[in-house]
Design an enzyme around this catalytic site. Sequence first.
Site, mmCIF file in Angstrom:
data_model
loop_
_atom_site.group_PDB
_atom_site.id
_atom_site.type_symbol
_atom_site.label_atom_id
_atom_site.label_comp_id
_atom_site.label_asym_id
_atom_site.label_seq_id
_atom_site.Cartn_x
_atom_site.Cartn_y
_atom_site.Cartn_z
ATOM 1 N N GLY A 56 0.866 -1.172 0.000
ATOM 2 C CA GLY A 56 0.000 0.000 0.000
ATOM 3 C C GLY A 56 0.909 1.229 0.000
ATOM 4 O O GLY A 56 1.856 1.302 0.789
ATOM 5 N N GLN A 203 -5.610 -8.978 -2.471
ATOM 6 C CA GLN A 203 -5.620 -8.009 -1.366
ATOM 7 C C GLN A 203 -7.042 -7.697 -0.896
ATOM 8 O O GLN A 203 -7.266 -7.399 0.282
ATOM 9 C CB GLN A 203 -4.919 -6.708 -1.804
ATOM 10 C CG GLN A 203 -3.419 -6.820 -1.938
ATOM 11 C CD GLN A 203 -3.001 -7.155 -3.359
ATOM 12 O OE1 GLN A 203 -3.733 -7.804 -4.093
ATOM 13 N NE2 GLN A 203 -1.811 -6.724 -3.748
ATOM 14 N N ASP A 244 -1.697 4.679 -6.176
ATOM 15 C CA ASP A 244 -0.254 4.554 -5.939
ATOM 16 C C ASP A 244 0.510 5.756 -6.465
ATOM 17 O O ASP A 244 1.595 6.071 -5.982
ATOM 18 C CB ASP A 244 0.276 3.269 -6.580
ATOM 19 C CG ASP A 244 -0.058 2.086 -5.689
ATOM 20 O OD1 ASP A 244 -1.203 1.613 -5.748
ATOM 21 O OD2 ASP A 244 0.812 1.695 -4.889
HETATM 22 O O1 MRU Z 1 0.509 -4.058 -4.637
HETATM 23 P P1 MRU Z 1 -0.111 -3.347 -3.463
HETATM 24 O O2 MRU Z 1 -0.889 -4.254 -2.589
HETATM 25 O O3 MRU Z 1 0.911 -2.528 -2.709
HETATM 26 O O4 MRU Z 1 -1.137 -2.328 -4.136
HETATM 27 C C1 MRU Z 1 -1.791 -1.425 -3.298
HETATM 28 C C2 MRU Z 1 -2.790 -0.599 -4.007
HETATM 29 O O5 MRU Z 1 -2.952 -0.660 -5.206
HETATM 30 C C3 MRU Z 1 -3.547 0.395 -3.179
HETATM 31 O O6 MRU Z 1 -4.815 0.617 -3.706
HETATM 32 C C4 MRU Z 1 -2.792 1.732 -3.159
HETATM 33 O O7 MRU Z 1 -1.460 1.547 -2.790
HETATM 34 C C5 MRU Z 1 -3.427 2.694 -2.237
HETATM 35 S S1 MRU Z 1 -3.167 2.271 -0.550
HETATM 36 C C6 MRU Z 1 -3.822 3.461 0.450
#
Ligand code: MRU
Length: 363
Positions: A56, A203, A244
């Site tokens: 995240g 997730q 992100d």
């Molecule tokens: O690959 P991840 O689990 O790190 O991806 C996370 C996401 O895509 C979230 O939606 C994003 O980081 C926002 S977290 C507040």
Amino acid sequence: MATETIPTLCWRNNTDGSPPALVLLDQTLLPVAERLLDCEDVETVAEAIESLRVRGAPAIGVAAAYGVALGAWHGRVFGNIARCVTVAIERLARTRPTAVNLFWALDHMRGIMDSLEGSADDEVYRALVAAAHKIHLDDQELCRRMGEHGACLVPDKATILTHCNAGALATAGWGTALGVIYAAAEQGKDIHVYADETRPLMQGARLTSWELQRRGIHVTVICDVAAATVLRDHKVDCVITGADRIAANGDVANKIGTYGVAILAQAHNVPFYVAAPTSTVDLDLASGDLIPIEERAAGEITEGFGRRTVPEGVGVFNPAFDVTPNHLVSAIITEHGIARLPYCDVLQAWGKATPSAVETASS
Ligand code: MRU
């Protein structure tokens, strides 16, 4: 609403001369096991980020800042703090390319280091730990503020569709997209959430449903491909996701599949909202085409969670994120307020007024 805290990450100082630690809840084990992982060196933090033990965008930024502080601790012990901090920053910068919060946090830590050139090692170490703490605490406050702004967009008795996990597990606070949901629930609104399972690493199924359930929010997990059905059947009032990286024009990079959900939301006339702090806005990138998209190992698709589901020898393409063009985004919720199309001017203004960590952490 239940308010059980989720120990996503915290810093532990040791008094016996042994290294301090960044203590993480290992998210790869959820929802089956809740196990804490002590990271006492930079490499353990880097590996934890790469393998999504901590994940995240905001949480990655906070973890990386503490990783730099760990580098400083070891550098102080061995008498080469500047070199160790530089190596730590370089190593952590190679972990994951898409979430800009990582680079924001590392740049901030580098700035603190540079501003203390010539200072005693002890002072440098203490300033870096304080800066990481400040980023950590600021993130909690930013989540709160995003929640308060975003909750106005959520009607009572709303059903909300979300993708991936943008909650307490993805931040140092209660989350971005899920923070909006928690804030709406705190206002007494009755909320139901559809959580996309979010292939390939699940997730939504593993993490979003886990934390919503702990907070007493009614949640239903759906296969990613069922999003079209719940939207078509008028079961969703709005979609809320995290981000992100957001380009200067409001194009949004988020977990793979987000773009498809945004297209579906538009097709069914359902608002599609993105909640993210301004540390996720990258004003250096004019549009989403320039956002680096992480590609992850084929094994996450061919034998995710230990069972082979694709024949040996078949090619795989596994981008971890996609980019949703700004015209599909009904609003962007930040700690400063709610932005709507055209995004350029407002993001420019808010992106420059970066979170308070920048002004105060080094003072
Ligand atoms: O690959 P991840 O689990 O790190 O991806 C996370 C996401 O895509 C979230 O939606 C994003 O980081 C926002 S977290 C507040």
